[in-house]
Design a protein around this motif. Structure first.
Motif, PDB file in Angstrom:
ATOM      1  N   GLN A 152       0.168  11.142  -3.863  1.00  0.00           N
ATOM      2  CA  GLN A 152       1.313  10.876  -4.038  1.00  0.00           C
ATOM      3  C   GLN A 152       1.612  10.253  -5.566  1.00  0.00           C
ATOM      4  OE1 GLN A 152       3.445   8.582  -1.335  1.00  0.00           O
ATOM      5  NE2 GLN A 152       3.134   9.993   0.427  1.00  0.00           N
ATOM      6  N   ILE A 153       0.222   9.725  -6.185  1.00  0.00           N
ATOM      7  CA  ILE A 153       0.378   9.481  -7.286  1.00  0.00           C
ATOM      8  C   ILE A 153      -0.216  10.326  -8.655  1.00  0.00           C
ATOM      9  CG2 ILE A 153      -0.630   7.535  -8.850  1.00  0.00           C
ATOM     10  CD1 ILE A 153       1.748   6.726  -6.915  1.00  0.00           C
ATOM     11  N   LEU A 154      -1.506  11.018  -7.974  1.00  0.00           N
ATOM     12  CA  LEU A 154      -2.074  11.907  -9.015  1.00  0.00           C
ATOM     13  C   LEU A 154      -2.351  13.156  -8.377  1.00  0.00           C
ATOM     14  CD1 LEU A 154      -5.132   9.455  -9.630  1.00  0.00           C
ATOM     15  CD2 LEU A 154      -3.073   9.780 -11.123  1.00  0.00           C
ATOM     16  N   PRO A 155      -2.244  14.359  -9.497  1.00  0.00           N
ATOM     17  CA  PRO A 155      -2.552  15.633  -8.864  1.00  0.00           C
ATOM     18  C   PRO A 155      -4.024  15.661  -8.756  1.00  0.00           C
ATOM     19  CG  PRO A 155      -2.256  15.537 -11.281  1.00  0.00           C
ATOM     20  CD  PRO A 155      -2.073  13.985 -10.898  1.00  0.00           C
ATOM     21  N   PRO A 156      -4.556  16.605  -7.901  1.00  0.00           N
ATOM     22  CA  PRO A 156      -5.975  17.147  -7.950  1.00  0.00           C
ATOM     23  C   PRO A 156      -6.617  17.217  -9.304  1.00  0.00           C
ATOM     24  CG  PRO A 156      -4.484  18.333  -6.422  1.00  0.00           C
ATOM     25  CD  PRO A 156      -3.708  17.635  -7.428  1.00  0.00           C
ATOM     26  N   SER A 209      -1.357   1.753 -15.032  1.00  0.00           N
ATOM     27  CA  SER A 209      -0.047   1.268 -15.229  1.00  0.00           C
ATOM     28  C   SER A 209       0.970   0.773 -14.313  1.00  0.00           C
ATOM     29  CB  SER A 209       0.759   2.397 -16.287  1.00  0.00           C
ATOM     30  OG  SER A 209       0.157   2.837 -17.172  1.00  0.00           O
ATOM     31  N   ILE A 210       0.622   1.704 -13.007  1.00  0.00           N
ATOM     32  CA  ILE A 210       1.217   1.639 -12.004  1.00  0.00           C
ATOM     33  C   ILE A 210       0.927   0.068 -11.257  1.00  0.00           C
ATOM     34  CG2 ILE A 210       1.960   2.214  -9.607  1.00  0.00           C
ATOM     35  CD1 ILE A 210       1.486   5.018 -10.485  1.00  0.00           C
ATOM     36  N   VAL A 211      -0.188  -0.062 -11.357  1.00  0.00           N
ATOM     37  CA  VAL A 211      -1.068  -1.453 -10.675  1.00  0.00           C
ATOM     38  C   VAL A 211      -0.233  -2.667 -11.547  1.00  0.00           C
ATOM     39  CG1 VAL A 211      -2.958  -3.090 -10.389  1.00  0.00           C
ATOM     40  CG2 VAL A 211      -2.932  -0.416  -9.699  1.00  0.00           C
ATOM     41  N   MET A 218      -8.770  -0.349 -15.269  1.00  0.00           N
ATOM     42  CA  MET A 218      -8.784  -1.603 -15.704  1.00  0.00           C
ATOM     43  C   MET A 218      -8.042  -2.192 -17.097  1.00  0.00           C
ATOM     44  SD  MET A 218     -12.167  -4.305 -16.126  1.00  0.00           S
ATOM     45  CE  MET A 218     -11.757  -4.268 -17.957  1.00  0.00           C
ATOM     46  N   GLY A 219      -8.697  -1.093 -18.038  1.00  0.00           N
ATOM     47  CA  GLY A 219      -7.904  -1.300 -19.401  1.00  0.00           C
ATOM     48  C   GLY A 219      -6.678  -1.265 -19.596  1.00  0.00           C
ATOM     49  N   TYR A 220      -6.229  -0.247 -18.784  1.00  0.00           N
ATOM     50  CA  TYR A 220      -4.428  -0.111 -19.001  1.00  0.00           C
ATOM     51  C   TYR A 220      -3.750  -1.232 -18.183  1.00  0.00           C
ATOM     52  CZ  TYR A 220      -4.943   4.055 -21.775  1.00  0.00           C
ATOM     53  OH  TYR A 220      -5.271   4.987 -23.038  1.00  0.00           O
ATOM     54  N   SER A 221      -4.231  -1.614 -16.941  1.00  0.00           N
ATOM     55  CA  SER A 221      -3.614  -2.636 -15.966  1.00  0.00           C
ATOM     56  C   SER A 221      -3.662  -4.080 -16.929  1.00  0.00           C
ATOM     57  CB  SER A 221      -4.144  -2.601 -14.752  1.00  0.00           C
ATOM     58  OG  SER A 221      -5.524  -2.808 -14.702  1.00  0.00           O
ATOM     59  N   MET A 222      -4.675  -4.486 -17.179  1.00  0.00           N
ATOM     60  CA  MET A 222      -5.008  -5.479 -17.972  1.00  0.00           C
ATOM     61  C   MET A 222      -4.036  -5.469 -19.395  1.00  0.00           C
ATOM     62  SD  MET A 222      -8.683  -6.863 -17.299  1.00  0.00           S
ATOM     63  CE  MET A 222      -9.282  -7.327 -15.703  1.00  0.00           C
ATOM     64  N   SER A 228       0.743  -1.225  -0.105  1.00  0.00           N
ATOM     65  CA  SER A 228       0.044  -0.078  -0.177  1.00  0.00           C
ATOM     66  C   SER A 228       0.877   1.255  -0.130  1.00  0.00           C
ATOM     67  CB  SER A 228      -0.904   0.034   1.314  1.00  0.00           C
ATOM     68  OG  SER A 228      -0.337   0.067   2.443  1.00  0.00           O
ATOM     69  N   VAL A 229       2.320   1.241   0.478  1.00  0.00           N
ATOM     70  CA  VAL A 229       2.774   2.502   0.586  1.00  0.00           C
ATOM     71  C   VAL A 229       3.116   2.924  -0.917  1.00  0.00           C
ATOM     72  CG1 VAL A 229       4.082   1.728   2.639  1.00  0.00           C
ATOM     73  CG2 VAL A 229       5.216   1.064   0.640  1.00  0.00           C
ATOM     74  N   HIS A 230       2.927   2.027  -2.007  1.00  0.00           N
ATOM     75  CA  HIS A 230       3.342   2.626  -3.211  1.00  0.00           C
ATOM     76  C   HIS A 230       1.889   3.297  -3.830  1.00  0.00           C
ATOM     77  CE1 HIS A 230       7.056   0.517  -3.357  1.00  0.00           C
ATOM     78  NE2 HIS A 230       6.542  -0.438  -3.332  1.00  0.00           N
ATOM     79  N   LEU A 231       0.984   3.304  -3.306  1.00  0.00           N
ATOM     80  CA  LEU A 231      -0.274   3.550  -3.865  1.00  0.00           C
ATOM     81  C   LEU A 231      -1.153   4.699  -2.927  1.00  0.00           C
ATOM     82  CD1 LEU A 231      -1.513   0.424  -5.789  1.00  0.00           C
ATOM     83  CD2 LEU A 231      -0.721   2.808  -6.657  1.00  0.00           C
ATOM     84  N   ILE A 232      -0.396   5.808  -2.374  1.00  0.00           N
ATOM     85  CA  ILE A 232      -1.213   6.849  -1.755  1.00  0.00           C
ATOM     86  C   ILE A 232      -1.713   7.912  -2.538  1.00  0.00           C
ATOM     87  CG2 ILE A 232      -0.913   8.480   0.119  1.00  0.00           C
ATOM     88  CD1 ILE A 232      -0.363   5.473   1.009  1.00  0.00           C
ATOM     89  N   PRO A 233      -3.061   8.204  -2.763  1.00  0.00           N
ATOM     90  CA  PRO A 233      -3.556   8.993  -3.898  1.00  0.00           C
ATOM     91  C   PRO A 233      -2.828  10.264  -4.352  1.00  0.00           C
ATOM     92  CG  PRO A 233      -5.295   7.802  -2.703  1.00  0.00           C
ATOM     93  CD  PRO A 233      -4.151   7.265  -1.987  1.00  0.00           C
TER      94      PRO A 233
END
Length: 244
Positions: free
Chosen positions: A47-51, A214-216, A165-169, A40-45
């Motif tokens: 820290q990943i996405l801008p507002p 992509s990160i997932v 979903m589309g990009y992770s898959m 979970s430390v890799h996916l803190i909102p």
């Protein structure tokens, strides 16, 4: 930003992650068992996405106009595909570009992508609940979505779950069938952008979903347990003549 946005603390995200992870122990002998498999430390909102752009901002207004233009120009065929994609929430939509890709006949591959679906959906919902952005049709009643709005789906526009979903898959499927990677990623992009034609997402929602998906995918591909499932899927796809 919408004044109803309610940021969650990092502690809450970590606590929720650990609670749910403990409820889904991974078992390599049980293909249907699903686990997050992501730290979970890799996916803190934040820290990943801008507002997300505010609805009253110049960018927000441009995005809304962009959606109305796309919806107005969409052909019947484009609208029908967007509606079909809206209801398809598994890897099967890639069958459009991979002849013979019948996921129900590929149990190991299905188990792999059920795992991807479980993980990316969990993460996308956390991000949506953090950013709390209104959907386009909530901001402009003249935008008619291609599917009836679901109760409880308000303020869930950013990031796009379908794009995530589309990009992770897509990334993982391209890893499995590298000779088809170009058409796979083109289809992932179309699947995500069809959410604009459906009137349920802004362009920045799609872009954010591409980043999160992509990160997932990258984190899953680095996981040892997931790699075992990946190898089993690769052998299955090869046996079915779907990859070299």
């Amino acid at each position: 930003m919408d004044n109803r946005m309610k940021p969650l603390s990092q502690l809450l995200f970590v606590s929720l992650f650990l609670t749910l992870t403990s409820a889904y122990a991974f078992d390599t002998d049980t293909p249907t068992t699903k686990s997050l498999l992501i730290d979970s430390v890799h996916l803190i909102p934040p820290q990943i996405l801008p507002p997300a752009p505010g609805s009253d901002s110049a960018k927000g207004k441009v995005e809304l106009l962009h959606i109305k233009t796309l919806v107005g120009r969409a052909s019947t065929n484009e609208r029908e595909l967007a509606t079909k994609d809206a209801s398809t929430k598994n890897v099967s939509f890639f069958a459009d570009v991979i002849p013979g890709f019948e996921i129900e006949k590929l149990p190991k591959t299905k188990a792999l992508f059920d795992q991807v679906r479980f993980t990316e959906d969990f993460e996308a919902k956390l991000f949506k609940d953090y950013f709390m952005r209104k959907r386009p049709f909530e901001l402009d009643p003249s935008i008619l979505p291609c599917e009836p709005p679901r109760k409880g789906d308000e303020y869930k526009s950013y990031p796009s779950g379908h794009a995530t979903m589309g990009y992770s898959m897509g990334i993982i499927l391209a890893h499995l069938i590298p000779e088809k990677s170009a058409v796979i990623m083109d289809r992932a992009t179309l699947y995500a952008e069809n959410r604009l034609i459906c009137g349920v997402h802004h362009l920045s929602d799609i872009n954010a979903g591409q980043v999160l998906g992509s990160i997932v995918a990258t984190l899953l591909l680095q996981n040892a347990d997931f790699q075992k499932m990946l190898q089993a899927s690769k052998q299955e796809l090869s046996g079915a003549g779907l990859t070299q």
